[in-house]
Design an enzyme around this catalytic site. Structure first.
Site, short mmCIF file in Angstrom:
data_model
loop_
_atom_site.label_atom_id
_atom_site.label_comp_id
_atom_site.label_asym_id
_atom_site.label_seq_id
_atom_site.Cartn_x
_atom_site.Cartn_y
_atom_site.Cartn_z
N HIS A 182 0.88 6.22 2.01
CA HIS A 182 1.61 7.18 2.84
C HIS A 182 2.77 7.86 2.13
CE1 HIS A 182 -1.16 6.56 5.94
NE2 HIS A 182 -0.93 5.27 6.00
N GLU B 152 -8.83 0.36 -2.51
CA GLU B 152 -9.65 0.35 -1.30
C GLU B 152 -10.58 1.55 -1.38
OE1 GLU B 152 -7.24 0.65 2.18
OE2 GLU B 152 -6.22 -1.22 1.80
N ARG C 8 -7.31 12.70 1.40
CA ARG C 8 -6.22 13.17 2.28
C ARG C 8 -4.85 12.70 1.83
NH1 ARG C 8 -7.52 9.89 7.80
NH2 ARG C 8 -9.53 10.88 7.50
N ARG D 292 -9.77 8.03 -0.58
CA ARG D 292 -10.73 8.42 0.46
C ARG D 292 -11.59 9.57 -0.04
NH1 ARG D 292 -8.94 6.48 5.83
NH2 ARG D 292 -10.69 7.70 6.55
N GLU E 139 -10.60 -9.56 3.46
CA GLU E 139 -9.34 -9.19 4.08
C GLU E 139 -9.61 -9.05 5.56
OE1 GLU E 139 -7.24 -5.72 2.49
OE2 GLU E 139 -6.26 -5.46 4.44
N HIS F 248 -5.82 3.55 -1.22
CA HIS F 248 -7.14 3.86 -0.67
C HIS F 248 -7.51 5.27 -1.11
CE1 HIS F 248 -9.81 4.11 3.24
NE2 HIS F 248 -10.47 4.41 2.14
N HIS G 178 -3.63 -4.52 7.95
CA HIS G 178 -3.78 -3.35 8.83
C HIS G 178 -2.86 -3.46 10.05
CE1 HIS G 178 -5.27 0.26 10.70
NE2 HIS G 178 -5.83 0.53 9.53
N ASN H 9 0.85 -1.19 0.00
CA ASN H 9 0.00 0.00 0.00
C ASN H 9 0.89 1.26 0.00
OD1 ASN H 9 -1.40 2.28 1.16
ND2 ASN H 9 -3.04 0.91 1.76
N THR I 33 -8.22 3.45 8.66
CA THR I 33 -9.43 2.62 8.74
C THR I 33 -9.48 1.94 10.12
OG1 THR I 33 -9.01 2.18 6.43
CG2 THR I 33 -10.76 0.92 7.46
N1 PXP Z 1 -5.84 -3.00 4.54
C1 PXP Z 1 -6.80 -2.04 4.64
C2 PXP Z 1 -8.19 -2.41 4.29
C3 PXP Z 1 -6.47 -0.73 5.03
O1 PXP Z 1 -7.44 0.20 5.11
C4 PXP Z 1 -5.12 -0.42 5.30
C5 PXP Z 1 -4.75 0.97 5.66
O2 PXP Z 1 -4.97 1.81 4.58
C6 PXP Z 1 -4.16 -1.45 5.16
C7 PXP Z 1 -4.56 -2.73 4.81
C8 PXP Z 1 -2.72 -1.20 5.39
O3 PXP Z 1 -2.50 -0.91 6.73
P1 PXP Z 1 -1.08 -0.40 7.19
O4 PXP Z 1 -0.82 0.89 6.48
O5 PXP Z 1 -1.25 -0.23 8.67
O6 PXP Z 1 -0.09 -1.46 6.83
#
Ligand code: PXP
Length: 239
Positions: A10, A70, A49, A45, A151, A43, A191, A7, A101
């Protein structure tokens, strides 16, 4: 062997912190794939953001593995998904106040709306995953409404501060992974997973893919994205 979906939200968080054009999440995605990522996750949103629509459109063009979007099950997001056509949509709950999330989708209370969204996406050829707490009743509904995959939300396990709490949360994940597999759902997890907590999943072969963002992007600041992904890929491959 379990797979790793990276992901890159960030990377965009850092860009948006200054409202500039760098760092580029698309460049991070290319580096992640070069280092062995099995998929790229973003994701989009409602409040934009971090990731924006332009990022998702560019990623659709350059991602070689699979693009996982996402999103909340809103009309706006559904329209965007049907237009951009990611390989997979992961439906997540979303509130403006949350930092990230906070929990899985509540299918008990939103079954009809989510079922309609799943069906619309699937009719457009997009596979649908539901982000869900490790709760057996919720998972049974995910199966009933014809989701392709789930998931499992690993946040409560990753955030637990005592061994007893960790064990309790992990056993919920194990039960959820087993029931999901039994129901023929593909089972993924994500997550809050970091380079330490990933090791707890050793032997839990029901989990086919881990979706990991923050810890990889955080490490990449010090090691570079390719190295950060390679380090995590090695841990995931050793499960
Ligand atoms: N899975 C989902 C559904 C999420 O919303 C997120 C955060 O955006 C992640 C995985 C990844 O989480 P993390 O950034 O804490 O690894």
């Amino acid at each position: 062997m379990a797979q790793l979906a990276v992901n890159v939200d960030h990377v965009a968080t850092l860009r948006q912190a200054r409202g500039v054009t760098y760092p580029e999440p698309v460049a991070a995605a290319i580096a992640a794939e070069t280092a062995g990522a099995d998929g790229i996750v973003v994701h989009l949103r409602g409040d934009r953001r971090h990731i924006n629509e332009r990022d998702v459109r560019l990623l659709r063009k350059i991602v070689q593995t699979k693009l996982i979007l996402e999103m909340a099950a809103s009309n706006e997001m559904l329209g965007i998904a049907l237009d951009i056509k990611p390989d997979i949509v992961t439906l997540v709950p979303e509130t403006k106040e949350e930092i990230s999330t906070e929990g899985g989708l509540d299918l008990i209370n939103h079954k009809n709306h989510i079922q309609e969204t799943v069906s619309t996406l699937k009719n457009a050829g997009i596979d649908v995953c539901i982000f869900i707490d490790p709760d057996l009743d919720q998972i049974k509904i995910a199966h009933k409404i014809d989701a392709d995959m789930i998931e499992i939300h690993t946040g409560a396990f990753c955030d637990a501060t005592t061994i007893a709490q960790k064990q309790k949360e992990f056993s919920k994940i194990v039960d959820a992974a087993k029931i999901g597999t039994k129901l023929n759902l593909e089972v993924n997890a994500g997550h809050g997973i970091c380079y330490n907590s990933i090791k707890a999943f050793k032997g839990l072969s029901e989990i086919k893919e881990f979706s990991i963002g923050h810890s990889i992007v955080a490490r990449s600041i010090l090691t570079g994205m390719e190295q950060a992904v390679r380090d995590m890929k090695k841990l995931v491959s050793a499960l």
